[in-house]
Design a protein around this motif. Structure first.
Motif, PDB file in Angstrom:
ATOM      1  N   LEU A  18       0.833  -1.206   0.000  1.00 31.85           N
ATOM      2  CA  LEU A  18       0.000   0.000   0.000  1.00 31.85           C
ATOM      3  C   LEU A  18       0.864   1.251   0.000  1.00 31.85           C
ATOM      4  CD1 LEU A  18      -2.841   1.337   0.309  1.00 31.85           C
ATOM      5  CD2 LEU A  18      -2.462   1.238   2.781  1.00 31.85           C
ATOM      6  N   LEU A  19       1.915   1.238   0.796  1.00 31.92           N
ATOM      7  CA  LEU A  19       2.783   2.410   0.921  1.00 31.92           C
ATOM      8  C   LEU A  19       3.632   2.637  -0.324  1.00 31.92           C
ATOM      9  CD1 LEU A  19       3.913   1.940   4.631  1.00 31.92           C
ATOM     10  CD2 LEU A  19       2.156   3.466   3.743  1.00 31.92           C
ATOM     11  N   ALA A  20       3.696   1.648  -1.218  1.00 29.52           N
ATOM     12  CA  ALA A  20       4.487   1.783  -2.449  1.00 29.52           C
ATOM     13  C   ALA A  20       3.736   2.496  -3.556  1.00 29.52           C
ATOM     14  CB  ALA A  20       4.915   0.394  -2.926  1.00 29.52           C
ATOM     15  N   VAL A  21       2.427   2.747  -3.343  1.00 27.78           N
ATOM     16  CA  VAL A  21       1.627   3.409  -4.373  1.00 27.78           C
ATOM     17  C   VAL A  21       2.032   4.878  -4.462  1.00 27.78           C
ATOM     18  CG1 VAL A  21      -0.694   4.128  -5.052  1.00 27.78           C
ATOM     19  CG2 VAL A  21      -0.312   1.847  -4.069  1.00 27.78           C
ATOM     20  N   GLY A  22       2.317   5.338  -5.675  1.00 24.55           N
ATOM     21  CA  GLY A  22       2.634   6.742  -5.873  1.00 24.55           C
ATOM     22  C   GLY A  22       4.114   6.982  -6.073  1.00 24.55           C
ATOM     23  N   ASP A  23       4.421   8.081  -6.756  1.00 27.36           N
ATOM     24  CA  ASP A  23       5.792   8.410  -7.127  1.00 27.36           C
ATOM     25  C   ASP A  23       6.555   9.091  -5.998  1.00 27.36           C
ATOM     26  OD1 ASP A  23       7.698   8.461  -9.413  1.00 27.36           O
ATOM     27  OD2 ASP A  23       7.622  10.628  -9.075  1.00 27.36           O
ATOM     28  N   SER A  24       5.847   9.759  -5.092  1.00 24.94           N
ATOM     29  CA  SER A  24       6.521  10.486  -4.022  1.00 24.94           C
ATOM     30  C   SER A  24       7.128   9.508  -3.013  1.00 24.94           C
ATOM     31  CB  SER A  24       5.546  11.428  -3.306  1.00 24.94           C
ATOM     32  OG  SER A  24       4.516  10.684  -2.683  1.00 24.94           O
ATOM     33  N   LYS A  25       8.218   9.942  -2.391  1.00 23.07           N
ATOM     34  CA  LYS A  25       8.916   9.091  -1.428  1.00 23.07           C
ATOM     35  C   LYS A  25       8.356   9.314  -0.022  1.00 23.07           C
ATOM     36  CE  LYS A  25      11.585   7.709  -4.721  1.00 23.07           C
ATOM     37  NZ  LYS A  25      11.358   6.370  -5.312  1.00 23.07           N
ATOM     38  N   ARG A  26       8.211   8.221   0.707  1.00 28.49           N
ATOM     39  CA  ARG A  26       7.734   8.333   2.080  1.00 28.49           C
ATOM     40  C   ARG A  26       8.907   8.374   3.044  1.00 28.49           C
ATOM     41  NH1 ARG A  26       6.681   4.701   6.072  1.00 28.49           N
ATOM     42  NH2 ARG A  26       7.790   2.710   5.987  1.00 28.49           N
TER      43      ARG A  26
END
Length: 880
Positions: free
Chosen positions: A843-851
């Motif tokens: 889930l946390l891997a969705v999206g281009d921005s870095k967490r």
């Protein structure tokens, strides 16, 4: 009794046994004039425009209206003279004598061969409608014009004393509403400040209703931000407004409105609706769907709203900016409005057929945008309801029929175009031109050596040219840089085995030319308007077919609308000036209604696309005319109009609704409460990006490609178009800048039109399918993840984190019950992810921005789900 009276009496007698005494009573009243206007001295007279014309339009005009081909019995009921003159079967309307009016006799007839409307029409007038027509005739059958075509005058708003009298009258009734009115007295006292409120309050009191209290400060703040910028406020902005409202409410509201109107985001918000009006897209449409570069026109629209360019100038520039004296680049750019239409470049299409399609599109778009009339009905025949003829339609097309566009090919930069080169572009072009010139000179030197010719000598005069084909001698007579690419290829084939050095020179020139041409193709050029020096003839077209010309027509505006000035030029400039002239009441009414629709979700005229006789009569006609007249007399000041609307007490009401009011006024047409409706999909996306902190605030520039499911373009284009999402900040630009492919629009905008034609009325639907986007689209999942990260960093404990996320989206904190439900869900979700940490990481891997990798993935994923739920709350999706 006369023979006619006896006949009518017999009809009534037969009806007694067929329809009962109630219907008999109506027939007798109609036949013998019982209950005439004289006996109703205290009752207001029937309004032709408001009450009679809609009945005639809905039930009679199809067969007895403007279209001669559909007209029956040689009778027109849309024309006063014809309706009141004797015909073979009698006189349809005899003023003052409904008992002698053939129209009434036919309406009440029980004879299937005589009754009107005929049985096959499947239309039936109600008893009340027949009584309205009867009363109108007995009152003298005073004619009038359709309300939208009537002269626009500024009506005086009801004065405070009149409103106070309404309150006193209602108090005297001592009915259930009286208690409500006494409770609402503080609200009533502050309402008459704004003219809008005086009209609305007077109407509410006549209906026995009182307005709702003002919305809570945080609700009003969020409403104003969303309506004026399309973005939600920050918690700090909400807190500052709430504090200011507490000390001086009216001043605080006006100050906030002024600040939002001055925000660059205001122009972006206002431009969206105009993009749909203008059928703006970044591609041509049709099967080829080639990419175009019209985005500088889009950015110009944003500037127009931000700089508050008057609406009349906005109109003139878009329709005829190129025809203004010493037209500037900006004025020419504005005419891109007309060139936003689709372009058909499919094989086998006839150029003239395309060209006519484009002209008809320009005509209908102009009529819909500024007149709100359904001109498309007149392509093939006279309008069946409105006073618009087929000649009117094609006379209007003549204004646009002078463009030099031929309709051939599918070039997405079809001339005339406006070159939008920058200084850097021009410098690069100069550099590339120099390289082409150098390669051309080098090749020319090789040819002089190879063909043993003197400088300036023709190849045909050289002995080395013997044996060459003539597609080649002609080519060699031209300077190398002036030769077509195909010709250079022929030279390569001719000499690649015998003169490799010469061929290398040719290849070098080809490479330099390709570099230059490739760069030039990427130069931004906006399609604009420009007329030919010699006028093109215009003809009425049979059924709108390009190859079926009938009578020739000249440029003219519809005969039944405002007159066209004799001094005005018969070109697009004259047409544009006519649209905003003092004698044309439609343009200001249409514009005022559309701006009202923007903020209330529905116009004062619900049919924003149709101000004709089939359209809706305004729910608040005096208010509409006041707004329209004030708009025009203010110098067409859009920000002033918007400010007047959103600072009114009408706009600022709470949207909470009682069951009684919901039943009585489900669509809120009386405006006894604030507007409440789901926000458009583009606004939902911008809200999510803003609340999460992802929004990239850059204004203008080329379109961007945010997230989109794989294969959508490929499926729609048979694999010829492939979608490659952008990266970095481009993913988080405002929705306005999203690349719009006409054959398949951006998937996240589930309620937007295809932008193939002019659209002036928003599509608003509420279905569970929308949640497939707002729950699963990468934009919303990523926004939930980044909002969760912000919430986790804002406070150490769960309740405070939840409050942070709540305020980012809803401008308020959660209520105890809401917080408990969400925190219970938080505990369940955390347990699930604790047992399946791989799911959390996915889930946390969705999206281009870095967490922030320092955050616990299970905790972060859990808060992501909570924030995703918040993004999908009804209140989040709705403008309260």
């Amino acid at each position: 009794m006369t023979a006619r009276e006896i006949s009518r009496w017999l009809v009534a007698r037969r009806a007694y046994f067929a329809g009962g005494r109630g219907f008999l009573a109506l027939l007798l009243m109609v036949a013998f004039g019982v209950g005439s206007a004289a006996s109703r001295a205290g009752e207001a007279k029937v309004s032709f425009s408001r009450e009679v014309l809609p009945i005639l339009s809905d039930n009679c005009f199809y067969c007895h209206g403007p279209d001669p081909k559909k007209r029956k019995g040689d009778l027109r009921l849309d024309d006063e003279t014809d309706a009141k003159k004797p015909h073979d079967n009698g006189t349809a309307i005899v003023p003052g004598k409904s008992g002698e009016s053939e129209m009434i006799a036919r309406l009440i007839s029980k004879d299937s061969d005589e009754v009107m409307p005929p049985l096959k029409a499947h239309k039936t007038l109600t008893v009340a409608q027949i009584e309205t027509l009867r009363r109108w005739i007995d009152e003298g059958a005073k004619w009038g014009v359709h309300w939208a075509f009537s002269e626009l005058k500024r009506p005086a708003p009801p004065v405070a004393a009149e409103i106070g009298l309404r309150v006193a009258e209602l108090e005297a009734r001592k009915d259930a509403q009286a208690v409500h009115l006494r409770q609402a007295q503080p609200e009533l006292e502050r309402w008459p400040a704004n003219p809008i409120d005086r009209f609305i309050l007077d109407r509410l009191l006549r209906e026995g209703l009182a307005p709702s209290p003002e919305a809570a400060p945080e609700t009003l703040c969020r409403r104003l931000y969303l309506d004026l910028t399309g973005l939600p406020p920050s918690p700090a902005e909400v807190a500052a407004f709430s504090e200011a409202v507490g000390s001086n409410g009216q001043t605080a509201v006006e100050a906030l409105v002024d600040r939002l109107l001055a925000s660059p985001a205001y122009g972006e918000r206002m431009a969206w609706d105009w993009m749909e009006v203008a059928r703006y897209a970044d591609t041509n449409g049709y099967q080829g769907d080639g990419e175009r570069t019209m985005w500088p026109w889009r950015d110009w629209v944003v500037r127009v709203f931000n700089e508050n360019i008057p609406y009349d100038r906005f109109t003139i520039w878009q329709l005829a900016g190129d025809q203004l004296p010493n037209a500037s680049q900006e004025q020419k750019l504005a005419t891109g409005f007309l060139r936003n239409h689709p372009i058909n470049g499919e094989g086998g299409r006839i150029a003239e057929e395309n060209r006519i399609d484009y002209i008809l599109d320009m005509t209908e778009t102009t009529a819909t945008t500024w007149l709100a009339l359904t001109f498309n009905c007149c392509r093939c025949h006279d309008h069946k309801f409105d006073p618009l003829t087929r000649r009117d339609y094609y006379s209007l097309t003549s204004y646009f029929n002078q463009t030099s566009v031929t309709g051939g090919g599918g070039n997405p930069q079809t001339p005339p175009v406006l070159d939008m080169s920058t200084d850097a572009d021009r410098a690069k072009q100069k550099e590339l031109d120099a390289k082409v010139a150098k390669a051309s000179d080098d090749l020319e030197a090789l040819e002089e050596l190879f063909f043993s010719r003197e400088p300036g000598q023709k190849i045909s005069e050289s002995g080395a040219a013997e044996g060459l084909a003539d597609k080649l001698k002609e080519t060699l007579e031209k300077r190398p840089a002036q030769r077509a690419n195909a010709s250079l290829e022929e030279l390569v084939k001719q000499f690649e085995k015998t003169k490799p050095g010469y061929v290398a020179g040719i290849q070098a020139l080809k490479q330099r030319m390709a570099e230059r041409d490739g760069y030039n193709r990427n130069i931004v050029r906006v399609m604009v308007m420009e007329d030919m020096p010699k006028r093109r003839q215009t003809f009425i077209l049979d059924k709108g077919l390009y190859n079926k010309p009938l009578d020739e027509v000249t440029a003219a505006t519809p005969a039944k609308l405002a007159p066209f000035s004799a001094e005005a030029p018969r070109n697009r400039l004259g047409l544009a000036e006519w649209l905003v002239s003092p004698g044309n009441p439609l343009t200001p009414r249409v514009a005022a209604n559309r701006f009202w629709q923007m903020f209330f979700g529905i116009g004062l005229v619900k049919t924003a696309e149709d101000f004709g006789v089939q359209g809706e009569f305004p729910k608040h006609p005096e208010l509409l005319d006041w707004l329209a007249a004030d708009f025009r007399e203010s110098g067409w000041d859009v920000k002033r109009l918007v400010r007047t609307i959103v600072t009114s007490a009408t706009y600022r009401q709470s949207s909470r609704v009682s069951r009684e009011l919901a039943e009585r006024d489900p669509e809120n047409r009386l405006l006894a409460r604030g507007a409440r409706f789901r926000m458009p999909a583009w606004m939902l996306r911008d809200q999510a990006l803003t609340a999460s902190g992802l929004l990239a605030p850059k204004i203008g520039g080329p379109p961007v490609k945010p997230y989109q499911p794989e294969g959508v373009w490929e499926e729609a284009s048979f694999g010829t178009k492939r979608y490659q999402p952008d990266s970095g900040a481009a993913l988080y630009r405002r929705s306005l800048y999203t690349f719009w492919r006409r054959i398949v629009g951006p998937t996240m905008f589930f309620d937007s039109p295809a932008r193939s034609v002019c659209t002036v009325k928003p599509t608003r639907t509420d279905t569970p399918l929308h949640a497939l986007t707002t729950l699963n689209d990468a934009t919303y999942v990523e926004a939930a993840r980044t909002l969760a990260e912000r919430a986790m960093k804002s406070a150490p404990d769960a309740p405070d984190r939840l409050g942070f996320a709540f305020r980012q989206l809803l401008a308020r904190g959660p209520k105890p019950g809401e917080a408990q439900v969400l925190l219970n869900g938080f505990d369940r979700t955390r347990g699930r992810y604790a047992a399946n940490p791989a799911e959390a990481k996915a889930l946390l891997a969705v999206g281009d921005s870095k967490r922030d990798e320092a955050l616990d993935p299970v905790e972060h994923a859990t808060w992501t789900i909570v924030c995703l739920a918040l993004l999908n709350l009804d209140e989040t999706l709705t403008k309260e």
